[in-house]
Design an enzyme around this catalytic site. Structure first.
Site, PDB file in Angstrom:
ATOM      1  N   ARG A 148       0.871  -1.173   0.000  1.00 27.17           N
ATOM      2  CA  ARG A 148       0.000   0.000   0.000  1.00 27.17           C
ATOM      3  C   ARG A 148       0.910   1.225   0.000  1.00 27.17           C
ATOM      4  NH1 ARG A 148      -2.118  -3.449   4.094  1.00 27.17           N
ATOM      5  NH2 ARG A 148      -4.217  -4.243   3.615  1.00 27.17           N
ATOM      6  N   LYS A 172      -2.357  -2.138   7.988  1.00 24.65           N
ATOM      7  CA  LYS A 172      -3.551  -1.614   8.641  1.00 24.65           C
ATOM      8  C   LYS A 172      -3.658  -2.163  10.062  1.00 24.65           C
ATOM      9  CE  LYS A 172      -6.473  -0.756   4.593  1.00 24.65           C
ATOM     10  NZ  LYS A 172      -7.768  -1.067   3.945  1.00 24.65           N
ATOM     11  N   HIS A 244      -1.959   2.420  -5.877  1.00 23.84           N
ATOM     12  CA  HIS A 244      -2.645   1.161  -5.589  1.00 23.84           C
ATOM     13  C   HIS A 244      -2.721   0.265  -6.824  1.00 23.84           C
ATOM     14  CE1 HIS A 244      -4.354  -0.344  -1.908  1.00 23.84           C
ATOM     15  NE2 HIS A 244      -5.340  -0.928  -2.562  1.00 23.84           N
ATOM     16  N   ARG A 247      -0.115  -2.296  -6.713  1.00 28.89           N
ATOM     17  CA  ARG A 247      -0.445  -3.378  -5.767  1.00 28.89           C
ATOM     18  C   ARG A 247      -1.399  -4.380  -6.433  1.00 28.89           C
ATOM     19  NH1 ARG A 247      -1.022  -4.644  -0.170  1.00 28.89           N
ATOM     20  NH2 ARG A 247      -3.159  -5.064   0.525  1.00 28.89           N
ATOM     21  N   HIS A 270      -4.012  -9.095   3.612  1.00 31.63           N
ATOM     22  CA  HIS A 270      -5.468  -9.117   3.717  1.00 31.63           C
ATOM     23  C   HIS A 270      -5.877  -9.968   4.917  1.00 31.63           C
ATOM     24  CE1 HIS A 270      -6.118  -8.216  -0.845  1.00 31.63           C
ATOM     25  NE2 HIS A 270      -5.936  -7.123  -0.132  1.00 31.63           N
ATOM     26  N   TYR A 279      -9.369 -11.053  -7.134  1.00 29.39           N
ATOM     27  CA  TYR A 279      -8.451 -11.238  -8.253  1.00 29.39           C
ATOM     28  C   TYR A 279      -8.806 -12.446  -9.114  1.00 29.39           C
ATOM     29  CZ  TYR A 279      -5.847  -7.664  -5.883  1.00 29.39           C
ATOM     30  OH  TYR A 279      -5.502  -6.467  -5.299  1.00 29.39           O
TER      31      TYR A 279
END
Length: 300
Positions: A148, A172, A244, A247, A270, A279
């Site tokens: 990120r 995160k 992004h 990524r 994630h 994806y």
């Protein structure tokens, strides 16, 4: 207490008790501040303890013409979280968002770049300047490690474990993960770190920050976005891209070349594999090839 007091209290809760990042806390707060602005514009003097469903429905209806369904859903989710916090702290006994449903948004497929387009963007960097070497190292790291942009700009020298073949990323919620790094990416980082970074007068508080701006401070996310946008214009790329996008391209290209979802999930950081599964929708041809090559009845 007024709205600002409750918002500050909520921000402290998100940061200290839930461990959310500064950027995430700011996004949550923005949704509440937008509601406050609506109340002020319509001269409604209602406290967060007394506001009801009808008033919030008016607000949601008002913004529906200004933002898309995905943004509406995010705002509704943010407000639900705020009022749930007020209930948790015994400020309220009910949640005025309880019966308000978010619009169905579907799943947006991320934009990606072809390998040739990434090569062209990086080739367009002017390496005659110190910033050029830095920018090449940054884009190689974005694409090579699937970071990120917030993870990129906060990357520290002490996070580089090159002998082990990994870099440590704080993602995160301040969750740490180790991401493998290719030799080519290591090489570009070392060129910048060993030959260029030392020419910048580094501010004391950023002595361990890897990528620096001209003033020796941490690069902003907006600056990385600007660098990429300028390169896209330079090569005539018409796609709307951002940091992004690198990524997304990282994950898509790994999947297309046979990587499994679980590995991609761990590298991207994630929390749920459901997030990574988006994806799978990107390349139907690839999925068909997987079936043909891997199913036991492929030759029957």
């Amino acid at each position: 207490m007024n709205w600002n007091s409750y918002i500050k209290s909520y921000q402290s809760y998100l940061k200290i008790e839930r461990g959310l990042s500064k950027n995430t806390v700011a996004n949550y707060s923005f949704d509440i501040e937008r509601l406050c602005l609506f109340l002020a514009e319509h001269k409604m003097e209602i406290s967060p303890l007394k506001i009801g469903e009808e008033t919030i429905q008016q607000f949601i209806y008002a913004i529906s013409s200004q933002v898309n369904a995905r943004s509406q859903a995010r705002i509704i989710s943010g407000l639900k979280s705020f009022f749930s916090y007020l209930i948790f702290e015994d400020y309220r006994v009910d949640n005025p968002m309880e019966l308000i449903e978010a619009p169905k948004t579907g799943r947006k497929l991320p934009d990606t770049l072809a390998v040739e387009e990434i090569d062209a963007l990086i080739a367009a960097i002017d390496l005659s300047s110190n910033e050029g070497e830095r920018n090449r190292a940054m884009l190689e790291t974005l694409y090579g490690c699937g970071l990120r942009v917030s993870e990129l700009v906060s990357l520290k020298i002490s996070d580089l474990f090159f002998d082990e073949g990994f870099i440590k990323i704080t993602g995160k919620g301040n969750k740490e993960r180790f991401v493998p790094i290719a030799n080519s990416t290591k090489r570009y980082i070392l060129i910048y770190k060993d030959n260029v970074r030392g020419s910048v007068p580094v501010k004391k508080e950023f002595s361990d920050t890897l990528f620096l701006n001209r003033r020796g401070g941490q690069l902003s996310r907006a600056m990385v976005f600007t660098i990429i946008s300028n390169l896209a214009s330079k090569i005539g790329l018409t796609k709307k891209i951002s940091p992004h996008t690198f990524r997304h391209s990282f994950a898509t290209h790994l999947l297309e070349n046979g990587a499994d979802l679980r590995s991609i999930q761990l590298m991207l950081g994630h929390e749920s594999i459901t997030t990574t599964e988006v994806y799978l929708h990107l390349d139907r041809k690839f999925l068909t090839e997987v079936l043909e090559n891997c199913h036991p009845r492929k030759n029957m």
